[in-house]
Design an enzyme around this catalytic site. Sequence first.
Site, short mmCIF file in Angstrom:
data_model
loop_
_atom_site.label_atom_id
_atom_site.label_comp_id
_atom_site.label_asym_id
_atom_site.label_seq_id
_atom_site.Cartn_x
_atom_site.Cartn_y
_atom_site.Cartn_z
N GLU A 525 11.96 46.06 31.31
CA GLU A 525 11.55 45.33 30.10
C GLU A 525 11.73 43.81 30.22
OE1 GLU A 525 13.19 48.13 30.14
OE2 GLU A 525 11.87 49.50 29.06
N HIS A 592 14.38 56.70 19.46
CA HIS A 592 12.94 56.62 19.20
C HIS A 592 12.67 56.46 17.73
CE1 HIS A 592 13.19 58.51 23.18
NE2 HIS A 592 12.09 57.85 23.43
#
Length: 803
Positions: A525, A592
């Site tokens: 990332e 999530h």
Amino acid sequence: MDVSSKTSNDISFDDFKEQIISDYEIAFLSRTCSLLGRKEVLTGKAKFGIFGDGKELPQLAMARSFKNGDFRSGYYRDQTFMMALGLLTPKHFFHALYATTDIEKEPMSAGRQMGGHYLTHSLNSDGSWKDLTKQKNSSADISCTAGQMPRLLGLAQASKVYRELDGLDSAKFSSNGNEIAWGTIGNASTSEGMFFETINAAGVLQVPMVISIWDDEYGISVPAKYHTTKEDISKVLSGFQRTDTDTGFEIFKVNGWDYTALMHAYENAADIARQEHVPVLIHVKELTQPQGHSTSGSHERYKDNARLEWERDNDCNKRFKEWILESGISTEEELATIEKRIKRTVREAKKEAWSEYLENLLSAKKNLVSLIDQAASKSSNKNFLNKIKNDLIAIEEPIKKDLAIAARKSLRYLLGEQTAEKNALNDWTTKFLDEAQHVYSAHLYNENENKATNIKAIPPTYKNENEQVDGRVILRDNFDKLFEKHPNTLIFGEDTGAIGDVNQGLEGMQEKYGKTRVADTGIRETTIIGQGIGMALRGLRPIAEIQYLDYIFYALATLTDDLASLMYRTAGKQKAPLIIRTRGHRLEGIWHSGSEMGGLIHLLRGIYILAPRNMTQAAGFYNTLLKSDEPALVIESLNGYRLKESRPSNLGEFCTPIGKVETIREGSDITIVSYGSTLRIVEQAARELLEVGIDAEIIDAQTLLPFDLDKDVLNSIKKTNRILVVDEDVPGGCSAYLLNEIIEKQGAFKYLDSAPQTLSAKAHRPAYGTDGDYFSKPNREDIFEKVYAIMHEANPNNFPKLR
Ligand SMILES: Cc1ncc(C[n+]2csc(CCOP(=O)(O)OP(=O)(O)O)c2C)c(N)n1
Ligand SMILES: [Mg+2]
């Protein structure tokens, strides 16, 4: 490592001699600045100093191979490099030490960053791009060690993109991708994850990058044995070396006091990177720190005598001079003359910078002394005011703070008095404070006409409102239009390319637009964001995809330290209009379902933060952002990709405005502000509330940074007199921020009949499963009961106690 003996820069012996003397002059100039700079700190004129001494020679070699259009992404040691390119004069150097706030005099940050942080100006004063191919470029340094690495990847990748793609708007940014991105990093900082992540990604992407490691065997006081396996970073990285069969890096190792070896290594490195688009690493060993790490502390405390003696003997400037004399290139006398001249130049630059720095302050002080004097002459507190005035007169070298304090304290002694002299002092103070505040606070965001908040809303239009499609289809077809319309736009991330993202919002886009524009990346990332920043700095319009909001924290340091501060720390001289696309809020489980908006809105001031409630709103934000040139984070609703939405007919055209809320249900009893996925639940609760006679108005905040520039929420509260903010962040997170905006900034407290309230998720991460969600995040019943309780408290007769 095969070093070819011939390079593209081979020159005649006479030219070489001339070059050597000129390089010696710069090495000596830079060193003289470092030595005098330290004195300025020790005598109190500057607060802190970190200099380039001990690293002069390799930087001269790097400067020789650096061409127009190239970009640097380095750190605080690169003083000599900047001087060699003529981008940093001794006067600039001293202005930076004193923190002069005039960008012309202190071009590196207008006094915002401490000295030793370098940049070049990519933008004209109206915010438009300069021709970056005609100048030598440096992206703006940050203090965080290795923080320069992620963006280096993107700066290098831009060359590759410009070389690979046709039809790009590249005139001001690239000549067929011939530019190198040059990175510099200290030996100790190679321990950082950002360094390793960048190295690996550059090896994978095969981009034209030359990374120099300035190895002085220390990171402040800590020696190499605590930093680096085998105490040798190039040895450790040797597995990255390219071979006849495998791509990878070219790796050079060279001693930092060896002028000819350095020149040769850099010329070779540049040839390889520029022509073959291969990343190159140059490990520059045996460097020193003649004055220790910085002005805070001395290295005699942690280096033993043997090391200190070795550093004295191997100081690169000293060995350079010895080599010049030994090889008969110059004489002691000639060099002594040069040194004397340079010392004088630097002393003069220092004196001039200091007097320029003081000039405005002294004239402001003069004005203020006279205004206090005049106000005192008409005041009953004359003695107190005269004391302030005399104290101010005694400050020979005032700073702005001294003036602000004197002016503000004086006004306290004039409370209740009405004289023209007092008014004059008051006016002066207000103007002085406003101007000073502007100097330190401007340019957090773009301040030019084309700023994102100026882009007008264009509503979606519908040919057939009944044509309902999955939300992801609207996104996909909108991206299709955007890629068609903006050739400089590209998107990349984990699973973004071949499968068209994990929710198929990019389905088929790679097939249509190719692997460069719609690309898969490794799981990394930080450097995904770095790719975005670097490419945006070079005129591309990258969209970096972070697969789930919960994983953005891997990149948080780069986002907050580099991207969010970019406009601010460059005083508006660089921009990186990077769009970050991610998905968050309610789905399943701890990692999530994150909606960590409070953390993000506080750490990412300088980036727009947008939380659309559906995919049409999201698509509209992308359309708006691509018309403007500022960085933004768009958080799509994870559970919205398969929900049906009407398909707009003006895909790629409609624009969701930034800084504006949207009222999605009108009501008269209470205003509920929310955003993202939670809004759907708020809407359901509002329908149920109506059944018990409560009529709620629902407002979608949708742009959290900036929030509600038109104060529409205030207007709603004027009507309902009640406010509840609902979100699925932790208690006191984004909901507290929104309440602060509404109550304090918009002044809604005046119109409230009930206490302002928030309803958020629980403080823990969301548990898995439907029940985990129900008991972790605000649910329909929670919202119903919260609103009902507010109404019960206001009117217990109409709304008797529920439970
Ligand atoms: C992320 C981060 N951690 C710690 C620091 C504090 N710090 C500043 S410089 C430095 C040492 C860096 O050493 P090295 O990379 O070898 O560079 P050198 O100063 O020796 O050239 C440290 C620990 C920082 N600026 N950033
Ligand atoms: Mg070091």
